[in-house]
Design a protein around this motif. Structure first.
Motif, PDB file in Angstrom:
ATOM      1  N   HIS A  74       0.815  -1.219   0.000  1.00 56.54           N
ATOM      2  CA  HIS A  74       0.000   0.000   0.000  1.00 56.54           C
ATOM      3  C   HIS A  74       0.846   1.264   0.000  1.00 56.54           C
ATOM      4  O   HIS A  74       0.341   2.343  -0.297  1.00 56.54           O
ATOM      5  N   ARG A 524       0.981 -10.031  -6.217  1.00 54.30           N
ATOM      6  CA  ARG A 524      -0.353 -10.565  -5.903  1.00 54.30           C
ATOM      7  C   ARG A 524      -0.786 -11.638  -6.907  1.00 54.30           C
ATOM      8  O   ARG A 524      -1.341 -12.666  -6.525  1.00 54.30           O
ATOM      9  N   ARG A 557       1.202 -12.924   1.678  1.00 52.59           N
ATOM     10  CA  ARG A 557       0.097 -11.970   1.577  1.00 52.59           C
ATOM     11  C   ARG A 557       0.012 -11.086   2.815  1.00 52.59           C
ATOM     12  O   ARG A 557      -0.287  -9.886   2.720  1.00 52.59           O
ATOM     13  N   LEU A 561       0.092  -7.437   1.689  1.00 54.02           N
ATOM     14  CA  LEU A 561      -1.259  -6.888   1.657  1.00 54.02           C
ATOM     15  C   LEU A 561      -1.785  -6.522   3.045  1.00 54.02           C
ATOM     16  O   LEU A 561      -2.728  -5.742   3.160  1.00 54.02           O
ATOM     17  N   HIS A 565      -6.213  -8.451   5.090  1.00 51.60           N
ATOM     18  CA  HIS A 565      -6.679  -8.428   3.707  1.00 51.60           C
ATOM     19  C   HIS A 565      -7.454  -9.719   3.401  1.00 51.60           C
ATOM     20  O   HIS A 565      -7.073 -10.798   3.863  1.00 51.60           O
TER      21      HIS A 565
END
Length: 729
Positions: A74, A524, A557, A561, A565
């Motif tokens: 992010h 991803r 992940r 993320l 998430h």
């Protein structure tokens, strides 16, 4: 005009938002997905340009694409796509709404940012760099103009144009040229100035320069010429920022000075360590010196007051700290004429004024509804836009076909797959007539058609269409373009649904390896395919391997993320499935309890994913023989799914069967029989008497009759099931 220019028939350039040494950045519209993006175009070299330099610039741009596409965090700008359009290399990124730090300082008339904002920016940048460095990526040009604070407060690092992979120094050295130091003088580390070895700690030094500037209003060595700036970085101790701004917290002053240490080993060992220091400092708000780190060393005055300027720096100027973006209507001949000559022709003229304006407003509203997840409302809005564009522009106009494609997407997300299939088929047929069978937009519509066919259980048709689309993708884009790999992933998925499990597993492994090469192991999309590898392994009964894959995906992940998430939580759920299948139900139970708590916190007790986690908890309670608790969980799941999904939904029926299993183990066979019979009757009504799930439900019912001593009824039911199986082959 720029708004008539298309890249690969997909990205419509709208207006110029930035210009730099490597090219230009445009605000653009992705016509396939109906979203605004930023497109960075590499400025082509002219016929008289040095060929080696031109090759180096193009190679650097390709490296930017590969490095940036591998980063999923992010705090880092997301890269959607990259390619080559008639010799123009381009990179498609998320369009950031906000201001870079240099602009924020300008907005503030050169005054420093508020202390709280400096602390928050520092914390976010440390976290983002910790992630990128752990992916072996060094930015090498961190500066205020490359850091954007978005409108929601998120801080993002941009422009990995001269970043290099830490494990690939040799390749990048060839690109940049021996002895050429890359970077911006105000923010260059001493080792970068000297042309020495660079690692993550060089980025930490640049970060120190950035934080110094936003905390005090000026960079640490804001001197009049390049020579003085470079010598300052290399040999002069910076003035403590707290000396220029008394209200700065002591810990922040120490952090910045530590980052500006001349020797890399005197800086924090990693961005992860830096993030911890900032977090501790913010919590304690102390002015105590940082443990184990010396303050910046006194400056080393050059003998006679002079130092030779490095050869690469001769003729270099400091330049402005941040050049403002040109006005959108300023023409740029390199892009608006020569760059775009030979691209696809402009679409047919726009519709008459007011009606066209109304359609654009309706389209914007439809996309807003889609973005908000209001799929039922979005379907109707997209349908109105499709009908309006067909009436005004014609049924085969590219904008009409885009609207139809978007309608198909909304219908699919609303669960109306039959209607979605019809829209996708019409969009694909229209695009083939207008754009050709191999155009990227045509192939995109065909691929979505295949996806919906799979959702409808028509896996053989889906597989055939994926195969055809893959051939087109490989022909037009090459075997390892992200869109080609996406199609290969979908093809592997369809093989699994056809029962071709070994082929599915091999295909998924190949796609995962290719995506790791092209996008990076932590991207991803790579992790989505690794997840599919785990699923294939589970279906093959190779649960130990599946557990290893799911655990790795969940960890990656969580890092990229975040722990909350949905993709991270999904991988944790599958990890629990694998543990249960391996007989490790105590571990699975512990995992599902934690997952249930997270799902409840994030979505509420009747969110479908919360109910799914509760179902996994109940199954493992049953495996441990804790049947009263298992029944309580199954009944909660059943009640919740009945309210949310309805009594006939497949997931509701799974919950009803699980409750029946628990009732049987508790000896409550009459209640179990009622539940099994209801499952069988509902499935037969929905799926037909010969469906495999119906036959399995009837066999459950027969076994329950045996437990009740109703042997003749059980035998008759067994014979009925056997006859149906024999007739269906």
């Amino acid at each position: 005009m720029a708004d008539t220019r298309l890249l690969q028939g997909r990205y419509r350039l709208l207006d110029l938002i930035g210009r730099g040494g490597m090219g230009e950045v445009w605000r653009a519209r992705d016509e396939s997905l109906g979203r605004q993006v930023a497109v960075k175009c590499l400025k082509p070299t002219g016929p008289k340009a040095d060929r080696e330099l031109g090759h180096g610039l193009r190679a650097r741009f390709r490296r930017e694409a590969q490095v940036a596409a591998a980063l999923q965090h992010h705090g880092v700008t997301v890269v959607h796509d990259f390619g080559d359009a008639d010799g123009v290399l381009f990179l498609v990124m998320e369009l950031l709404e906000g201001r870079n730090l240099s602009q924020l300082l300008d907005d503030n008339d050169g005054r420093p940012l508020p202390v709280g904002e400096v602390e928050e920016i520092a914390a976010q940048l440390a976290a983002a760099l910790a992630y990128t460095h752990e992916q072996s990526v060094v930015h090498r040009d961190l500066k205020p103009a490359n850091i954007v604070r978005c409108l929601d407060g998120t801080v993002k690092i941009c422009d990995f144009g001269i970043a290099r992979l830490g494990h690939d120094i040799g390749f990048t050295a060839k690109i940049t040229g021996t002895g050429i130091a890359m970077g911006t003088p105000h923010y260059m580390s001493p080792e970068q100035i000297g042309g020495g070895h660079l690692d993550e700690r060089s980025d930490l030094y640049s970060l120190g320069c950035v934080l110094y500037e936003i905390a005090t209003g000026a960079p640490p060595f804001d001197l009049g010429d390049t020579w003085s700036i470079l010598v300052g970085h290399r040999d002069t101790a910076p003035e403590p920022p707290a000396g220029q701004r008394g209200e700065l917290p002591g810990y922040l002053d120490e952090v910045i000075l530590t980052l500006l240490a001349k020797e890399p080993e005197d800086r924090p060992r990693s961005a992860r360590e830096l993030a911890a220091l900032i977090g501790t400092g913010r919590a304690a708000h102390t002015s105590a010196p940082l443990p184990g780190r010396p303050s910046a060393r006194p400056g080393l005055a050059p003998p006679g007051g002079e130092l030779p300027l490095p050869a690469w720096a001769r003729g270099m100027t400091a330049g402005p700290k941040a050049a403002p973006a040109p006005a959108p209507d300023v023409p740029h001949p390199a892009l608006t004429t020569a760059w775009t000559r030979g691209w696809p022709p402009a679409p047919s003229p726009a519709a008459p004024g007011q009606e066209h304006t109304d359609l654009e407003a309706q389209s914007a509203e439809a996309r807003r509804l889609s973005a908000a997840g209001r799929w039922t409302d979005a379907c109707e809005a997209h349908r109105r836009v499709t009908a309006g564009r067909a009436r005004v522009l014609g049924p085969d106009h590219p904008d009409t076909l885009t609207a139809r494609y978007e309608l198909g997407y909304a219908l699919s997300r609303a669960g109306r797959d039959v209607a979605a299939l019809q829209e996708y088929e019409q969009a694909a047929a229209g695009r083939e007539r207008v754009l050709g069978a191999l155009h990227p937009d045509t192939l995109a519509a065909r691929q979505e058609t295949a996806y919906v066919l799979g959702r409808l259980g028509r896996h053989a048709e889906a597989h055939g269409m994926y195969t055809a689309v893959l051939a087109g993708r490989e022909h037009t884009l090459g075997p390892e373009h992200p869109d080609t790999l996406r199609c290969r992933h979908d093809l592997a998925f369809s093989l699994g649904r056809l029962g071709r499990l070994e082929e599915s597993h091999r295909a998924a492994e190949e796609v995962a390896a290719a995506r790791a090469r092209v996008l990076g192991p932590g991207h991803r999309d790579t992790l989505v395919t690794r997840y599919e590898v785990g699923y294939a392994l589970g279906r093959l009964g190779r649960w130990s391997e599946a557990l290893e894959v799911y655990g790795a995906v969940a960890g990656a992940r969580a890092q990229s993320l975040g722990a909350d998430h949905p993709d991270t939580l999904a991988a944790r759920y599958e990890t629990g499935i694998s543990l249960g299948r391996l007989g490790r139900s105590e571990e699975a139970l512990h995992l599902y309890r934690a997952l249930l708590a997270d799902r409840t916190r994030l979505g509420g007790p009747e969110d479908l994913e919360t109910l799914r986690a509760r179902h996994g908890l109940g199954v493992n309670l049953g495996r441990l023989g804790r049947w009263p608790e298992a029944l309580a969980e199954a009944e909660q799941v059943l009640a919740g799914r009945e309210r949310v999904l309805g009594p006939d939904h497949p997931d509701t029926l799974v919950a009803r069967r699980e409750a029946a299993v628990c009732l049987g183990w508790l000896g409550r066979w009459p209640e179990a029989l009622d539940a099994y019979r209801k499952v069988a009757e509902t499935r037969e009504r929905l799926l037909g008497p010969g469906h495999t799930e119906v036959l399995a439900a009837r066999e459950d019912e027969a076994r329950c009759l045996e437990q009740l001593g109703r042997v003749q009824e059980a035998a008759a039911l067994h014979r009925q099931v056997a006859a149906l199986r024999a007739r269906l082959g």
